[in-house]
Design an enzyme around this catalytic site. Structure first.
Site, PDB file in Angstrom:
ATOM      1  N   LYS A 370       0.843  -1.204   0.000  1.00  0.00           N
ATOM      2  CA  LYS A 370       0.000   0.000   0.000  1.00  0.00           C
ATOM      3  C   LYS A 370       0.874   1.249   0.000  1.00  0.00           C
ATOM      4  O   LYS A 370       0.591   2.224  -0.704  1.00  0.00           O
ATOM      5  CB  LYS A 370      -0.936   0.008   1.198  1.00  0.00           C
ATOM      6  N   ILE A 371       1.932   1.207   0.789  1.00  0.00           N
ATOM      7  CA  ILE A 371       2.840   2.361   0.828  1.00  0.00           C
ATOM      8  C   ILE A 371       3.472   2.557  -0.550  1.00  0.00           C
ATOM      9  O   ILE A 371       3.583   3.674  -1.048  1.00  0.00           O
ATOM     10  CB  ILE A 371       3.928   2.160   1.907  1.00  0.00           C
TER      11      ILE A 371
END
Length: 646
Positions: A370-371
């Site tokens: 996600k990052i």
DNA sequence: CGGCCGTACTG
DNA sequence: CAGTACG
DNA sequence: GCCG
């Protein structure tokens, strides 16, 4: 003798302070008049960890000779001033707090130039009359006042000035930033002007010459932050991350990991108890630069860093999303995100991609990807998707009501409620408990923090009322106040009583409760103790306010406990919650159980029901905080150093 | 796969 | 008992 | 959701 520079004795701050006060007590210290530092309690933070510079010694002497008290260790409960030539982050780290913004408002923070300034303004005293006998009359003297310490030229940390100005302003709305954009760097006044000060050595003005010691992560991030606006990465400045990386990365990278691993049962150099029973202690030993101990509770965490603030903002959203859902899995996901956020805040270098994020303890594959998505596309599609449903906002709004958690809030959402007005009107047939009614009525007040000074003021009204009931009561203010925070979410009061005269504090809660209502300090009750009348151990929760018009309602908790439990109770009631969990976790791993009554050994739990104890266990320690720290092998930490959460 | 702190009050 | 709260 |  400090004056004998030839002898070149290397003084540490503590030694020098001791020496100064000895001399002063022996009357050997010249005490020039006027003593315009009288009443000041100063924590002076010199540059460098061990050996004092001449200039620092001179300033120490000047402070003491003019009446100041010097603190050997920072104590926010009595300090009036902090003098620091270090940057905000180094200062925070060395004070054992997260940020200089956590310094209580009333404590003035000034840089080293302030001494020379004051001496030049007031050196011979202003309006000091010389009496016929040669003595001075200070009656109408003009002393350095608040304005002198508010002079931006003397202020050590501009961010604190900013903060005080910002107090009445509501928290800014979250601004979405796209990848690559930097935060608007607010126009910062120059941190310090290069004043022509009598005893200033310009070499020491800015850079904390990172002395021969190993660089700590916070030191390096301090340098980063100072190269542009505070706490933010340099826009296109000559401080590329790679440079920083070369020097602090290898260490920094695993500090949070080490700390976190620690929390989960790895090892500690001094103790070296094989908690894990895995036998390969060596693995941990290979980490040569770790702090002496790696348990989370053992080391005050370094300064929060804003380097990865944009990433943290995204993770906060994920945390919010999951904490809004009333399912167990979501609760644990939220728990995980919170942990991620803590560790990333501690990460002193900018995260450039998912792989780097994945190295941080607590960041798993999912979060790392996600990052990565965020860093490459500027958003996380999952967040956009989840937030579009609208339940998150409603749940957040409803859980702001005291007594409403995610379950109730989510049910209300399902019933079609969206606003507080819907709740008030009882839309969908919802009924509020008395405590929720109160929570709704004072929604705004309860969700607001109060200035430290107000907490203190209220406490100082309560204490005498308690002591009037029994002068031998021990009445302390705990929670974030005891941790030295500049603002408090509530007021926590711990009451107990020594037992040595054979008497007890039974029934005090009932009388105090009545007394505080009569004094109009307690305004509403949220949860009354089950037996106020005769129990030595009970909890009160309610609202209070200063008994003056227009004062806001504040949350207050009053806890009463038997004297024997005082240490454990102090520990518990001082927090913070993350610190408490870490302590309890470590206790658990060591085969103890820790609660607000004490540290227990030999507690046997029902393997099926987590909380149920088959065996109560034997109390090992509870009278003082120190013994509990000691037995758990946790180095002593002052209350304001026990900050693990945000 | 199970654990992720341990407790007190409400209804 | 589940839900909520406390640090 | 992460860790052991």
């Amino acid at each position: 003798m400090p004056k004998d520079r030839k002898v070149a004795k290397k003084w540490t701050a503590d030694e020098y302070i001791d020496d100064l006060f000895q001399k002063k007590d022996a009357g050997k210290l010249p005490m020039p008049n006027p003593p315009f530092f009288l009443g000041m309690e100063v924590f002076y933070l010199p540059i460098g960890q061990d050996v004092l510079r001449d200039i620092d010694m001179k300033r120490y002497e000047r402070l003491v000779s003019r009446g100041a008290v010097l603190q050997r260790r920072y104590d926010p409960t009595t300090a009036t001033h902090i003098v620091s030539e270090n940057g905000a982050k180094v200062t925070a780290t060395r004070l054992g707090i997260n940020s200089v913004l956590d310094i209580p408002e009333h404590i003035r923070t000034v840089n080293g130039a302030f001494l020379g300034h004051l001496v030049s303004c007031y050196g011979s005293g202003t309006h000091v009359r010389t009496l016929p006998n040669g003595r001075k009359d200070y009656e109408n003297a003009h002393w350095p006042g608040r304005e002198d310490f508010d002079d931006p030229k003397l202020a050590a940390f501009t961010e604190r000035i900013k903060k005080i100005e910002e107090i009445p302003v509501a928290p800014p709305p979250q601004v979405r930033r796209r990848h690559g954009e930097r935060r608007l760097s607010s126009p910062q006044p120059p941190a310090r002007s290069d004043t022509e000060d009598e005893d200033e050595d310009p070499r020491f003005k800015r850079n904390p010459t990172k002395s021969r010691q190993l660089p700590t992560p916070s030191q390096s991030s301090d340098i980063i932050s100072r190269s542009s606006s505070p706490g933010l990465p340099p826009t296109s400045s000559p401080t590329p991350y790679d440079d920083e990386k070369a020097d602090s990365d290898p260490l920094a990278e695993f500090y949070s990991k080490a700390r976190e691993e620690a929390e989960l049962g790895l090892n500690d150099e001094s103790e070296f108890v094989d908690y894990t029973n895995h036998g390969h202690k060596r693995g941990v030993r290979t980490i040569t630069h770790t702090p002496p101990s790696v348990w989370s509770v053992d080391n005050p965490r370094p300064t929060a860093s804003c380097l990865n603030q944009d990433i943290i903002d995204e993770l906060e959203r994920l945390h919010l999303i999951h904490s809004s859902r009333p399912f167990e899995e979501d609760a644990w996901r939220a728990f995980s995100y919170k942990k991620c956020i803590r560790n990333i805040k501690n990460h002193p270098i900018r995260i450039k991609n998912g792989n780097e994020a994945r190295q941080i303890y607590g960041v798993g594959e999912k979060t790392a990807s996600k990052i990565n998505e965020f860093l490459t596309t500027g958003k996380i599609s999952r967040i956009t998707h989840e937030l579009s449903k609208g339940d998150v906002a409603a749940v957040k709004l409803f859980t702001g009501i005291y007594g409403v958690g995610s379950h109730t809030a989510y049910n209300w959402y399902t019933l079609g409620l969206r606003t507080l007005e819907d709740v008030r009107r009882g839309k969908g047939g919802v009924k509020l408990s008395p405590c929720q009614e109160t929570g709704l009525k004072f929604y705004d007040d309860i969700n607001l923090r109060m200035p430290r000074a107000e907490a203190e003021e209220i406490f100082l009204m309560i204490k005498p009322i308690a002591l009037a009931i029994d002068p031998k009561l021990s009445v302390d203010i705990m929670g974030s106040f005891r941790r030295g925070k500049a603002d408090c979410g509530d007021i926590d009061i711990l009451i107990t009583r020594p037992i040595h005269d054979g008497k007890t504090h039974a029934g005090v809660m009932a009388r105090l409760w009545a007394g505080l209502h009569k004094a109009r300090i307690l305004t509403e009750d949220l949860a009354l103790p089950s037996n106020m009348e005769d129990s030595l151990e009970c909890t009160y929760r309610g609202l209070c306010s200063l008994p003056v018009p227009d004062s806001r309602r504040r949350r207050i908790d009053i806890l009463m406990l038997p004297w024997q439990y005082r240490g454990a109770a102090l520990l518990y009631y001082t927090g913070d919650d993350i610190f408490n969990r870490a302590m309890r976790f470590k206790a658990g791993k060591m085969g103890y159980s820790l609660n607000q009554r004490g540290l227990y050994a030999g507690v046997v739990r029902n393997p099926n029901k987590r909380t149920e104890k088959t065996n109560q266990g034997n109390i090992v320690a509870s009278e003082t905080e120190e013994e509990i720290f000691k037995i758990l092998g946790v180095p002593w930490q002052e209350p304001w150093q026990r900050v693990r959460g945000a």
